[in-house]
Every structure is written in C-alpha cells, then in structure tokens.
Design an enzyme around this catalytic site. Structure first.
Site, PDB file in Angstrom:
ATOM      1  NE  ARG A  61      -4.308  -1.878   1.686  1.00  0.00           N
ATOM      2  CZ  ARG A  61      -5.319  -2.077   2.502  1.00  0.00           C
ATOM      3  NH1 ARG A  61      -5.332  -1.518   3.706  1.00  0.00           N
ATOM      4  NH2 ARG A  61      -6.344  -2.811   2.140  1.00  0.00           N
ATOM      5  CB  SER A  62       0.609   4.492   1.765  1.00  0.00           C
ATOM      6  OG  SER A  62      -0.591   4.944   1.174  1.00  0.00           O
ATOM      7  CB  ALA A  63       5.151   0.877   2.377  1.00  0.00           C
ATOM      8  CE  LYS A  66       0.569   8.229  -0.738  1.00  0.00           C
ATOM      9  NZ  LYS A  66      -0.282   7.052  -0.536  1.00  0.00           N
TER      10      LYS A  66
END
Length: 390
Positions: free
Chosen positions: A71-73, A75
């Site tokens: 997921r947002s890791a 980013k």
C-alpha cells in the site's frame, strides 16, 4: 495464534523475534515478515504464518520469498525515483510541475512546484469525481483528471496527505521526464541493479509468490494500553463530505487488491509489492553500500529526503504529520527510530524506513490489514524492539 517463526536474528537482536512472535499471539497477525539491516548487513530476517490472510485449512505457509502489497509504503519508493532524477540533474525540485506537464497548470495550479508534490502541499488530495478502479489503472486518464482538478487550498501554503493522487502526480512527472512509467524506472534503475524483490507493477511471473490480503480486527488493548482513535479523526473518516473521506475515496469503490490486474498496474501511491527483505534492502541502499553495490542517495539527497518540508495539522489525516520530500518523518503519527529517521508506512500495516544515525534499515510486510493508516501496533512493537536493542 501460535505459529512457527522461521529465519534468523543476529546475536543481540533476539528481542525482535520475541516481538514478532507476540504479534501472532496477541495482535491478530496472520502472515508476515520483518527484515532489519544494520550497516549494510541483514541482522534480522524472520517470517511466519500463512500466505492467505484468511488462514483456513490448506493455506500455504508464508515462505522467505513471499511478497505482499505494501500500500502506501510504495510512496517512499516513488519519492526515491524523483529524488534520484533530481540527483542526476534531470528534475528540478523548485520548478513548476507545469514546466514538465503543461496540462497541469489548469485552474490555479501553475505555481505548484515539484517539491510541493513530494511534501503533500500540491493542494489536490481529492477529486471532484472519484475514479472507478478501471479508470484508476489507466495512467493517461488518471493524469488528465488530476491535471483538470482545482486545488482545495492555495498550493504550497498548507499540507494534506495525497493518499491516491500522489501516485498519479509522481507517476506522470516521471513519465514526462523519462518517457517510462515509474514502475519501469524502479525495475531498471533500482530493483534490478540491487537485486530487490520490489515492484511497482508486478510481473506475471511473480504473481504466484504474492500473499492474499485480508482484514483483521486489532484487539482492544496492546501492551496494556487501550487503543482508541481520537474522536475528531474518527469523525473525519466517517463524514463522506470531509476531505479525509474524499482523499481516501479518490478511487471508488475500493479496488480488489488481490486481483492480478491490479497488482500488475503501476500505481506509485498504493500498489507496490515487496518482500520484507526487498523493502529493508531498498532503504539500506539509500544510506549506504549493500552487497558491494553503490548507495543510491548521496548524502545531500539523504538530507533532502529527511529535511522537514511539512509539519503540523494535516488537512487530510487530521492529526499532526511530518514529511520530508516524499518520506514521512519520525513523529507522533508515524514513530520511527529517532528524529533522523525517514520512510513510509502503508495503510493497514506495512512499514519501511532508514535511520542514518544508527545505520538501520527496516522492512515489515503483512497480509493482515488493520484499519489504521499509520503507527500500526504490530510494526510499532517491532520498531520498539529494534530501538531497545540499539
């Protein structure tokens, strides 16, 4: 639940193994892995549980090479691409986004700088009309919608977490500068040379090693502390008209993250796939040599990554947050090892970061998704164990 934990820990790092076991016994963990590097060498490499978060009879065991959507890791990986392009002189952080992507200048966004995108200050965390999951996978369409979006605040003057739009913003900048998708850049310039099990756009050949995500319910207590969301945060997520709900609802309905087509797309905000070892080795490579390979970031680029660019009340996450250029910084919303740490959590559990002062790089991946966005209790227990060892 009781599980067999596999892998190794270096002498002195045994408390990390105990914390990892405690996640299964007390915090509802289903399948997970954690890897820690120190000074370019792995000192923790553990895994356990099942590849399927449902964990039913016949579920295959989590193995050393099991990968997972983080997921947002993702980013943090996306941020590294833009910073590498800057390091090479191909991208000016102080240039307007519109100088690379002219269509983006529409509706008052002509003063949005590249650094504003990385620091969540661009002002476009949400969309007037959410994209469907199939639309979100179309980079041309998604970029056009973001370019046409009016900002929700004067760009550069405040910050708010760009949960989904960060991926289309960074992805389109990379396409305009290099002619490649961000995922293609990662494969050719980062993961390939460093031998990382890390992808933004999972190849078909790697689909079979990826675990299946599922929801878990965090227990009411963790380490004797009552776990309760702050009222204003809970209200923001519950209100469909809030910027919080609109930012996280920029893709509606929620995509099926176990769908191979979703995993194969390049969504730099949300669908990176990695092993714990791949995530930890990535962060180790930002701050030092790993396995004889040259470090990715120069010291000046590391300074850019972790110099505070946004802080205080976050218009989307509601709580106070701290960001460098593309990376979350140590703070109440995302506790890491110390003030100099930089990295990124993934909503529901995953976490990767580096701490240059101690030489530590950390990667944790899980298939059991909690409701929280940052500071997952399982990841935090592991971080505290590493901190205690140091």
């Amino acid at each position: 639940m009781d599980v067999d934990v596999h892998g190794t820990v270096a002498e002195g790092f045994e408390p990390v193994r105990e914390a990892f076991l405690r996640n299964f016994r007390e915090l509802g963990e289903r399948g997970a892995a954690v890897t820690v590097y120190r000074d370019g060498r792995p000192v923790v490499d553990l895994w356990g549980g099942t590849r399927d978060a449902d964990g039913g009879a016949g579920s295959e065991p989590w193995e050393r090479g099991t990968a997972q959507i983080v997921r947002s890791a993702t980013k943090g990986v996306a941020a590294s691409v833009l910073l590498l392009l800057h390091q090479r002189g191909e991208l000016d952080l102080d240039a307007p986004v519109g100088s690379y992507w002219p269509e983006f200048k529409a509706r008052g966004k002509e003063r949005v700088l590249v650094r504003h995108v990385l620091a969540h200050r661009a002002g476009v965390p949400a969309l007037d009309r959410p994209l469907t999951p199939s639309e979100a996978l179309d980079p041309d369409l998604a970029a056009a919608v973001v370019a046409a979006q009016a900002p929700f605040w004067a760009p550069g003057e405040d910050h708010g977490y760009h949960a989904h739009t960060y991926g289309w913003l960074t992805g389109e900048l990379v396409r305009r500068v290099t002619g490649r998708s961000l995922g293609e850049f990662v494969a050719a310039e980062i993961a390939g040379p460093l031998g990382l099990d890390l992808w933004v756009g999972l190849p078909e050949a790697e689909q079979g090693r990826t675990g299946r995500l599922g929801r878990i319910e965090a227990p009411a207590t963790s380490g004797g502390l009552r776990v309760r969301p702050k009222r204003n945060v809970a209200e923001a997520y519950a209100d469909p008209a809030s910027l919080t709900s609109r930012a996280f609802g920029a893709v509606d309905p929620q995509p099926d993250e176990n769908d191979p087509a979703y995993r194969a797309a390049s969504l730099p905000a949300s669908n990176g796939v990695a092993t714990a070892g791949g995530l930890a080795r990535f962060y180790a490579s930002l701050i030092g040599e790993v396995g004889g390979a040259a470090r990715l970031f120069t010291p000046s680029t590391v300074a850019l990554a972790r110099a505070e660019a946004s802080s205080g009340p976050d218009r989307v996450l509601v709580v106070n947050t701290r960001f460098g250029l593309g990376f979350m910084l140590h703070g109440g919303a995302s506790p890491l090892l110390g003030p100099g740490s930089f990295g990124h959590p993934g909503r529901g559990g995953a976490l990767g970061f580096a701490d240059p002062e101690s030489g530590v790089a950390f990667g944790y991946v899980t298939n059991g998704m909690n409701k929280g966005v940052t500071a997952d209790p399982r990841a935090q227990g592991l971080v505290r164990a590493v901190k205690g060892v140091l």
